[in-house]
Design an enzyme around this catalytic site. Sequence first.
Site, PDB file in Angstrom:
ATOM      1  N   CYS A   1       0.822  -1.212   0.000  1.00 52.59           N
ATOM      2  CA  CYS A   1       0.000   0.000   0.000  1.00 52.59           C
ATOM      3  C   CYS A   1       0.859   1.268   0.000  1.00 52.59           C
ATOM      4  O   CYS A   1       1.583   1.518   0.970  1.00 52.59           O
ATOM      5  CB  CYS A   1      -0.919  -0.044   1.222  1.00 52.59           C
TER       6      CYS A   1
ATOM      7  N   CYS B   1       0.132   3.702   2.836  1.00 49.23           N
ATOM      8  CA  CYS B   1       0.616   3.111   4.099  1.00 49.23           C
ATOM      9  C   CYS B   1       2.109   3.369   4.253  1.00 49.23           C
ATOM     10  O   CYS B   1       2.573   3.723   5.336  1.00 49.23           O
ATOM     11  CB  CYS B   1       0.355   1.608   4.126  1.00 49.23           C
TER      12      CYS B   1
END
Length: 101
Positions: A30, A33
């Site tokens: 991600c 993230c």
Amino acid sequence: MVKVLNEKDFDEIVLMSQLPVLVDFYADWCGPCKMMGPVVEEIAEETEGRALVCKINVDENMEIAQRYKVMNIPTFLIFRDGKLADRVVGGVPKEALMEKL
């Protein structure tokens, strides 16, 4: 320091904590993230002794992600006294997370 959690230790560490807890639900693939990773580390350093900062990989710990209805990542959950107190979804400024914590 950020503590990495798994399904086995989540309840014991997060729900039994006397301190407020910030849990970062993330995945290795991600992009947002990864962008929030250094922010989470900074929060952990700045709140050491006053709050607990943890991370949990949703790909490896789907049961916990489902329990707390984590649909998007990153999702940040804030726990107080063993109860979910707040939720922040997506990449946000450090100040936004600090304020919630």
